[in-house]
Design a protein around this motif. Structure first.
Motif, short mmCIF file in Angstrom:
data_model
loop_
_atom_site.label_atom_id
_atom_site.label_comp_id
_atom_site.label_asym_id
_atom_site.label_seq_id
_atom_site.Cartn_x
_atom_site.Cartn_y
_atom_site.Cartn_z
N UNK A 200 0.83 -1.20 0.00
CA UNK A 200 0.00 0.00 0.00
C UNK A 200 0.87 1.25 0.00
N UNK A 201 0.24 2.38 -0.31
CA UNK A 201 0.95 3.65 -0.13
C UNK A 201 1.00 4.03 1.33
N UNK A 202 0.13 3.40 2.13
CA UNK A 202 0.11 3.64 3.58
C UNK A 202 1.30 2.93 4.22
N UNK A 203 2.04 3.63 5.02
CA UNK A 203 3.09 3.01 5.83
C UNK A 203 2.65 3.02 7.29
N UNK A 204 3.17 2.09 8.05
CA UNK A 204 2.79 1.96 9.47
C UNK A 204 1.28 1.80 9.60
N UNK A 205 0.73 0.83 8.86
CA UNK A 205 -0.71 0.60 8.89
C UNK A 205 -1.17 0.27 10.31
N UNK A 206 -2.29 0.88 10.70
CA UNK A 206 -2.76 0.74 12.09
C UNK A 206 -4.17 0.17 12.20
N UNK A 207 -4.99 0.29 11.15
CA UNK A 207 -6.39 -0.10 11.28
C UNK A 207 -6.94 -0.51 9.92
N UNK A 208 -8.05 -1.27 9.98
CA UNK A 208 -8.63 -1.84 8.77
C UNK A 208 -10.11 -2.05 8.99
N UNK A 209 -10.91 -1.83 7.92
CA UNK A 209 -12.31 -2.21 7.94
C UNK A 209 -12.74 -2.56 6.52
N UNK A 210 -13.76 -3.42 6.44
CA UNK A 210 -14.21 -3.95 5.16
C UNK A 210 -15.67 -3.60 4.95
N UNK A 211 -16.01 -3.21 3.73
CA UNK A 211 -17.39 -2.97 3.33
C UNK A 211 -17.56 -3.58 1.95
N UNK A 212 -18.42 -4.63 1.89
CA UNK A 212 -18.64 -5.34 0.64
C UNK A 212 -17.31 -5.90 0.14
N UNK A 213 -16.88 -5.56 -1.06
CA UNK A 213 -15.64 -6.10 -1.62
C UNK A 213 -14.50 -5.09 -1.56
N UNK A 214 -14.62 -4.13 -0.65
CA UNK A 214 -13.57 -3.11 -0.53
C UNK A 214 -13.12 -3.02 0.94
N UNK A 215 -11.89 -2.58 1.11
CA UNK A 215 -11.33 -2.38 2.44
C UNK A 215 -10.70 -1.00 2.51
N UNK A 216 -10.75 -0.39 3.68
CA UNK A 216 -10.05 0.87 3.92
C UNK A 216 -9.00 0.61 4.98
N UNK A 217 -7.78 1.06 4.71
CA UNK A 217 -6.66 0.86 5.63
C UNK A 217 -6.10 2.22 6.00
N UNK A 218 -6.02 2.49 7.31
CA UNK A 218 -5.45 3.75 7.80
C UNK A 218 -4.06 3.53 8.34
N UNK A 219 -3.21 4.57 8.22
CA UNK A 219 -1.83 4.45 8.69
C UNK A 219 -1.40 5.62 9.55
#
Length: 478
Positions: A200-219
């Motif tokens: 990912x472009x996110x470094x030091x990923x800290x959290x994740x959630x899924x909705x349908x066939x997509x995920x959002x990852x925060x860093x």
């Protein structure tokens, strides 16, 4: 006769019986009191050994130098000089005394000002502390310094919403619905393997959630990526501007909590609301089963409710310890909040009142409710187990099971309550509860490490992300 000690004519002469020496009485008595011996000898001497000598008292003649006028003038000049010197010394001492007094008064005034400022700061600190610290309930432990602050209840409209959702979901649960036909079977889960991974472009990923066939990852680098599970690609990157510590996705809204205390709501990639409520990092976000209420918790010991329709803060509650995670009950009438002190507090959603607490024994890392409505799982920092708690029991009896999962930093229960997924530095596990046998089994254990995990559609995949910003998908290979 001259005194052997002073060399002057004694006013009250005494003579020693032992040596016949003449002394001034007051001087020899002091010497005897201090030394117990006669001056000039090593013989002991007592006051009883002194004999008084009777003499006629005569006026001493004036010295010869006071018998002529020049001598008298010289004496007067000497006396005047002595008086002048004494007056000068007195004025000098008075000046020094005034300076010392002025300094003392200045220091006293400064001390009074400092005390007044510190008193004001103390009162302000107490007022601020009263807003973030509350006295624990009768069943909880007290730290002795907590100040009682009442929790706020939800507005009447949201109370009705919470009650309606609870009645609907509770009724559905009582119907004991079977698992959906397309839901993953134990054999399918046991066949999961890593089928794809993406940087990912996110470094030091800290959290994740899924909705349908997509995920959002925060860093922690202040970015968030939208990831396509089917396409195994990053479709969009969002610049949050603050380190992201918690993430949830509900409907079209992505909600991010940050280390600076912000809660940001993004709809279709655009920021539609931002709340700066917490005095410190946001440590957890969770969405009510009805989809309208959002809850956030933080290190400032508070939990906050928001209305996602009006995008407004609606209520706030307080605890006696920093909060680390949170989750709504599947019926929505309770909010569970994990604390840094190792307790899990259960609050009523309607009024924020604390109803019960459970003790985990370590700072709560993650917690999640089972769909059955009476179990929730929790794990603490440094623990190698996941504890299953039963809401229907109290104390140690509430600990229904301890699962040996290894290090677990994130938990995810599927929507049927069959599978509990864990992920940590030691890898991914899936724990399965066999309802008929009333026993637990472990259909899956892999060495894929991660910091967050979520179930995909129909529990037929698992999405994980590690702290380096690599997202992985585990599912049955085709």
């Amino acid at each position: 006769m001259l005194c052997a000690l002073s060399g002057e004519v004694p006013e009250e002469p005494v003579v020693s019986r032992k040596t016949g020496t003449v002394f001034e009485k007051r001087l020899i008595l002091k010497y005897i009191q201090e030394n117990g011996k006669e001056p000039g000898t090593d013989e002991e001497l007592d006051p009883e050994d002194l004999l008084d000598v009777k003499t006629s008292r005569v006026v001493r003649p004036r010295p010869p130098n006071f018998t002529s006028l020049p001598s008298l003038l010289k004496a007067f000049q000497d006396e005047w000089d002595a008086l002048v010197l004494e007056a000068y010394n007195t004025r000098e001492q008075l000046s020094r005394t005034r300076e010392e007094l002025a300094t003392a008064l200045y220091q006293h005034d400064a001390a009074v000002r400092v005390i007044a400022r510190l008193t004001k700061e103390r009162d302000e600190a107490r007022d601020a502390l009263s807003k973030i610290t509350v006295a624990p309930s009768a069943g909880g432990a007290s730290n002795g310094d907590a100040m009682a602050v009442d929790n706020e209840g939800l507005p009447e409209g949201l109370v009705e919403h919470v009650n309606e959702v609870q009645q609907q979901l509770t009724q559905r649960r009582r119907e004991k619905r079977p698992a959906p036909e397309n839901w993953a079977t134990p054999d399918e889960v046991s066949a999961f393997q890593q089928t794809g991974h993406t940087d990912l472009s996110v470094s030091q990923a800290s959290s994740l959630d899924v909705e349908s066939e997509y995920a959002v990852i925060g860093g922690l680098d202040g970015k968030a990526d939208i990831y396509s599970i089917q396409g195994n690609t990053v479709e969009r990157s969002l610049d949050v501007g603050e380190p992201v510590t918690s993430t949830v996705w509900t409907g079209s809204k992505v909600i991010l909590g940050t280390s600076k205390g912000s809660v940001k709501v993004l709809d279709s990639g655009n920021e539609v609301a931002s709340f700066q409520v917490h005095a410190g990092a946001v440590t957890g976000l969770t969405v009510h089963p009805g989809g309208r209420i959002l809850a956030s918790v933080g290190v400032d010991k508070s939990f906050v409710f928001y209305d996602l329709e009006t995008l407004q803060q609606v209520s706030r509650g307080y605890t006696d310890a920093a909060l680390t995670s949170c989750a709504f009950h599947p019926d929505g009438h309770f909010l569970a909040a994990g604390t840094q002190s190792g307790d899990i507090n259960i609050f009523q959603t309607n009024d924020g009142a604390k109803v019960v607490n459970f003790h985990l024994g370590a700072p709560v890392q993650a917690l999640v409710f089972s769909e059955n409505g009476y179990w929730f799982a929790a794990t603490g920092k440094g623990q190698q187990t996941v504890t299953i708690f039963d809401l229907r029991k109290e104390g140690d009896a509430a600990k229904a099971k301890e699962l040996q999962t290894g290090d677990a930093q994130s938990l995810a229960w599927d929507r049927t309550g069959q599978y509990l997924a864990t992920v940590g530095s030691t890898g991914v596990t899936v724990q399965m509860y066999l309802k008929k046998a009333k026993a637990w089994s472990e259909p899956l254990r892999t060495s894929v490490p991660g910091t967050a995990i979520r179930w995909g559609t129909d529990a037929k995949s698992l999405v994980t992300v590690n702290k380096e910003g690599v997202v992985s998908v585990l599912k049955e290979s085709e």
